[in-house]
Structures are given as structure tokens and as C-alpha cells.
Design a protein around this motif. Structure first.
Motif, PDB file in Angstrom:
ATOM      1  N   VAL A  81       0.844  -1.106  -0.041  1.00  0.00           N
ATOM      2  CA  VAL A  81       0.166   0.079   0.066  1.00  0.00           C
ATOM      3  C   VAL A  81       0.935   1.281   0.088  1.00  0.00           C
ATOM      4  O   VAL A  81       2.159   1.156   0.615  1.00  0.00           O
ATOM      5  N   THR A  83       1.093   5.752  -1.056  1.00  0.00           N
ATOM      6  CA  THR A  83       0.099   6.860  -1.615  1.00  0.00           C
ATOM      7  C   THR A  83       1.380   7.896  -2.219  1.00  0.00           C
ATOM      8  O   THR A  83       2.477   7.942  -1.447  1.00  0.00           O
ATOM      9  N   GLY A  91      -5.167  11.487   4.851  1.00  0.00           N
ATOM     10  CA  GLY A  91      -6.265  10.280   4.748  1.00  0.00           C
ATOM     11  C   GLY A  91      -6.562   9.473   3.760  1.00  0.00           C
ATOM     12  O   GLY A  91      -7.185   8.617   3.695  1.00  0.00           O
ATOM     13  N   ARG A  94      -5.715   5.762   4.786  1.00  0.00           N
ATOM     14  CA  ARG A  94      -6.828   5.101   5.495  1.00  0.00           C
ATOM     15  C   ARG A  94      -7.889   5.016   4.685  1.00  0.00           C
ATOM     16  O   ARG A  94      -8.508   3.993   4.889  1.00  0.00           O
ATOM     17  N   ASN A 120      10.801   0.697   8.656  1.00  0.00           N
ATOM     18  CA  ASN A 120       9.898   1.765   7.941  1.00  0.00           C
ATOM     19  C   ASN A 120       8.904   2.524   9.182  1.00  0.00           C
ATOM     20  O   ASN A 120       7.839   2.074   9.409  1.00  0.00           O
TER      21      ASN A 120
HETATM   22  C1  LIG Z   1       2.339   4.588   4.974  1.00  0.00           C
HETATM   23  C2  LIG Z   1       1.572   5.412   3.936  1.00  0.00           C
HETATM   24  C3  LIG Z   1       0.736   4.372   3.068  1.00  0.00           C
HETATM   25  C4  LIG Z   1       0.502   6.301   4.664  1.00  0.00           C
HETATM   26  O1  LIG Z   1      -0.384   6.774   3.726  1.00  0.00           O
HETATM   27  P1  LIG Z   1      -1.011   8.330   4.157  1.00  0.00           P
HETATM   28  O2  LIG Z   1      -1.857   8.695   2.805  1.00  0.00           O
HETATM   29  O3  LIG Z   1       0.110   9.358   4.630  1.00  0.00           O
HETATM   30  O4  LIG Z   1      -2.002   7.726   5.461  1.00  0.00           O
HETATM   31  P2  LIG Z   1      -3.103   8.686   6.108  1.00  0.00           P
HETATM   32  O5  LIG Z   1      -3.074  10.359   5.837  1.00  0.00           O
HETATM   33  O6  LIG Z   1      -4.431   7.983   5.870  1.00  0.00           O
HETATM   34  O7  LIG Z   1      -2.657   8.443   7.664  1.00  0.00           O
HETATM   35  C5  LIG Z   1      -3.608   7.680   8.508  1.00  0.00           C
HETATM   36  C6  LIG Z   1      -2.717   7.930   9.912  1.00  0.00           C
HETATM   37  O8  LIG Z   1      -1.762   7.311   9.868  1.00  0.00           O
HETATM   38  C7  LIG Z   1      -0.691   7.754  10.567  1.00  0.00           C
HETATM   39  N1  LIG Z   1       0.539   8.114  10.010  1.00  0.00           N
HETATM   40  C8  LIG Z   1       0.489   8.074   8.667  1.00  0.00           C
HETATM   41  N2  LIG Z   1       1.600   8.651   8.180  1.00  0.00           N
HETATM   42  C9  LIG Z   1       2.296   8.583   9.199  1.00  0.00           C
HETATM   43  C10 LIG Z   1       3.863   9.292   9.375  1.00  0.00           C
HETATM   44  N3  LIG Z   1       4.635   9.329   8.388  1.00  0.00           N
HETATM   45  N4  LIG Z   1       4.201   9.290  10.984  1.00  0.00           N
HETATM   46  C11 LIG Z   1       3.354   9.180  11.838  1.00  0.00           C
HETATM   47  N5  LIG Z   1       2.146   8.680  11.854  1.00  0.00           N
HETATM   48  C12 LIG Z   1       1.735   8.543  10.350  1.00  0.00           C
HETATM   49  C13 LIG Z   1      -1.349   9.098  11.574  1.00  0.00           C
HETATM   50  O9  LIG Z   1      -1.758   8.508  12.637  1.00  0.00           O
HETATM   51  C14 LIG Z   1      -2.277   9.296  10.174  1.00  0.00           C
HETATM   52  O10 LIG Z   1      -3.423  10.168  10.774  1.00  0.00           O
HETATM   53  P3  LIG Z   1      -3.276  11.492  10.915  1.00  0.00           P
HETATM   54  O11 LIG Z   1      -2.763  12.284   9.834  1.00  0.00           O
HETATM   55  O12 LIG Z   1      -4.476  12.203  11.179  1.00  0.00           O
HETATM   56  O13 LIG Z   1      -2.391  11.697  12.157  1.00  0.00           O
HETATM   57  C15 LIG Z   1       2.398   6.407   3.113  1.00  0.00           C
HETATM   58  O14 LIG Z   1       3.333   7.186   4.132  1.00  0.00           O
HETATM   59  C16 LIG Z   1       3.235   5.558   2.267  1.00  0.00           C
HETATM   60  O15 LIG Z   1       2.949   5.329   0.883  1.00  0.00           O
HETATM   61  N6  LIG Z   1       4.729   5.471   2.736  1.00  0.00           N
HETATM   62  C17 LIG Z   1       5.519   4.724   1.769  1.00  0.00           C
HETATM   63  C18 LIG Z   1       5.142   3.137   1.181  1.00  0.00           C
HETATM   64  C19 LIG Z   1       5.211   2.406   2.616  1.00  0.00           C
HETATM   65  O16 LIG Z   1       5.790   2.391   3.435  1.00  0.00           O
HETATM   66  N7  LIG Z   1       3.799   1.745   2.595  1.00  0.00           N
HETATM   67  C20 LIG Z   1       3.472   0.809   3.857  1.00  0.00           C
HETATM   68  C21 LIG Z   1       4.364  -0.629   3.709  1.00  0.00           C
HETATM   69  S1  LIG Z   1       3.685  -1.704   2.447  1.00  0.00           S
END
Ligand SMILES: CC(C)(COP(=O)(O)OP(=O)(O)OC[C@H]1O[C@@H](n2cnc3c(N)ncnc32)[C@H](O)[C@@H]1OP(=O)(O)O)[C@@H](O)C(=O)NCCC(=O)NCCS
Length: 166
Positions: A81, A83, A91, A94, A120
Motif C-alpha cells: 500500500v 500513497t 487520509g 486510511r 519503516n
Molecule cells: C504509509 C503510507 C501508505 C500512509 O499513507 P497516508 O496517505 O499518508 O496515510 P493517512 O493520511 O491515511 O494516515 C492515517 C494515519 O496514519 C498515521 N500516519 C501516517 N503517516 C504517518 C507518518 N509518516 N508518521 C506518523 N504517523 C503517520 C497517522 O496517525 C495518520 O493520521 P493523521 O494524519 O490524522 O495523524 C504512506 O506514508 C506511504 O505510501 N509510505 C511509503 C510506502 C509504505 O511504506 N507503505 C507501507 C508498507 S507496504
């Protein structure tokens, strides 16, 4: 900042999306070379349980590749997953997980599983924010300040396993 209504559209991926996903994978994972984790077969055989997120003009905003476990049809597994870095903390991750969980819930899935590299931090924080708990069963150890399975794939990498009900 939350996603404004209608700004992002979720749809099922198609095989033709493979090239554009491959182009962003390494960059979106912060420069790690991970494209080998997304061979074309994921866009041939897992599209019915996976999601693509796009802006109204068709730009790639995120994706989730997941499936229902063939061995345990009550279990959903998220393989990847991510973004777009320009869309993070709004969000969308999520929302992708929500679409996956709702869809699989309607098909009888009762638990979700995912894994990530122990270093990570953003993935660990993200999964915990979504209600996943870190597996601390036999064979785990404390590494990088988190509980992980050392050498999980036999390649020296420490892996965190996440579990969630529903
Ligand atoms: C992990 C990932 C998918 C999160 O995507 P996102 O769209 O930023 O996530 P959301 O905005 O829905 O975040 C939901 C909650 O997760 C937590 N969160 C997300 N990113 C965070 C970060 N960098 N540090 C701390 N908390 C985090 C927070 O609680 C957040 O809620 P908030 O923003 O209201 O505080 C994104 O950072 C990403 O693509 N990372 C690289 C790929 C990866 O590592 N994928 C996962 C492993 S397969």
C-alpha cells in the motif's frame, strides 16, 4: 487536512496500470529498490481485491494491492500500500484500507494481515493508527524499537507483522 469530497476516485486496477505503478514504487518507498515486489502478475490476478486512487485528471494518488488468503478465506492480506508523497497525511492511506476492509468484510473476511520492514517508521505508525497490532509471538525480537521477526525471509531483513480483526 482531510481529503475534500470527490477529489480522489478509487477504482480497481487493470493490467495496463502495471507500468505506471512500477515507475513510482522505488520513489514512493523513499528510494528503496522494491519494484521486484510488484511483478505484473499482481495486476493480472489480484485486481478484484486491489485498489487504485486517482485525482480527477487521472494522476496516480495511491494504490493498495491485496488479496483474500487462499488458505484462509476469512483472512485478507495487504501486499503493498502506498500513497503519492504529495498526498500523504490527508487520509488517503486510511481510505484505501477502508475500501479494502469494507469490500472484503462483505465477502466474509474477518481479519487483516500486513507486514513491513522494521525500519519503516511511517508504515508502523500508519498501521498502528489504523488499529493493527504488532505481532509479538514466538520468534519475535525487539529491533529498531519495535517487535519484529529477525531474518523473516531468510535474507537478513527484520519484519514487523501486523494483525487486525475486521
Ligand atoms: C504509509 C503510507 C501508505 C500512509 O499513507 P497516508 O496517505 O499518508 O496515510 P493517512 O493520511 O491515511 O494516515 C492515517 C494515519 O496514519 C498515521 N500516519 C501516517 N503517516 C504517518 C507518518 N509518516 N508518521 C506518523 N504517523 C503517520 C497517522 O496517525 C495518520 O493520521 P493523521 O494524519 O490524522 O495523524 C504512506 O506514508 C506511504 O505510501 N509510505 C511509503 C510506502 C509504505 O511504506 N507503505 C507501507 C508498507 S507496504
Amino acid at each position: 487536512m482531510a481529503l475534500p469530497d470527490g477529489e480522489i476516485r478509487l477504482r480497481r486496477p487493470a493490467e495496463s496500470d502495471h507500468a505506471r505503478l512500477i515507475r513510482v514504487v522505488d520513489d514512493w518507498w523513499g528510494g528503496r529498490r522494491l519494484r521486484h515486489l510488484l511483478p505484473r502478475l499482481w495486476l493480472q490476478h489480484f485486481t478484484g481485491t486491489s485498489w487504485i486512487a486517482e485525482t480527477p485528471d487521472g494522476a496516480l494518488a495511491g494504490f493498495l494491492i491485496g488479496f483474500i488468503s487462499p488458505d484462509d478465506p476469512a483472512l485478507g492480506y495487504v501486499h503493498m500500500v502506498a500513497t503519492n508523497p504529495n498526498w500523504r497525511r490527508r487520509g488517503l492511506g486510511r481510505q484505501l484500507y477502508g475500501a479494502f476492509a469494507d469490500d472484503l468484510g462483505r465477502r466474509g473476511v474477518r481479519g487483516l494481515r500486513a507486514i513491513t520492514w522494521a525500519g519503516n517508521r511511517q508504515s508502523i505508525a500508519f498501521h498502528q493508527a489504523l488499529g493493527f497490532h504488532v505481532d509479538d509471538g514466538p520468534g519475535t525480537a525487539h529491533v529498531y524499537g519495535v517487535t519484529a521477526y529477525p531474518d523473516y525471509e531468510g535474507d537478513g531483513e527484520d519484519i514487523v507483522v501486523f494483525r487486525r480483526q475486521g
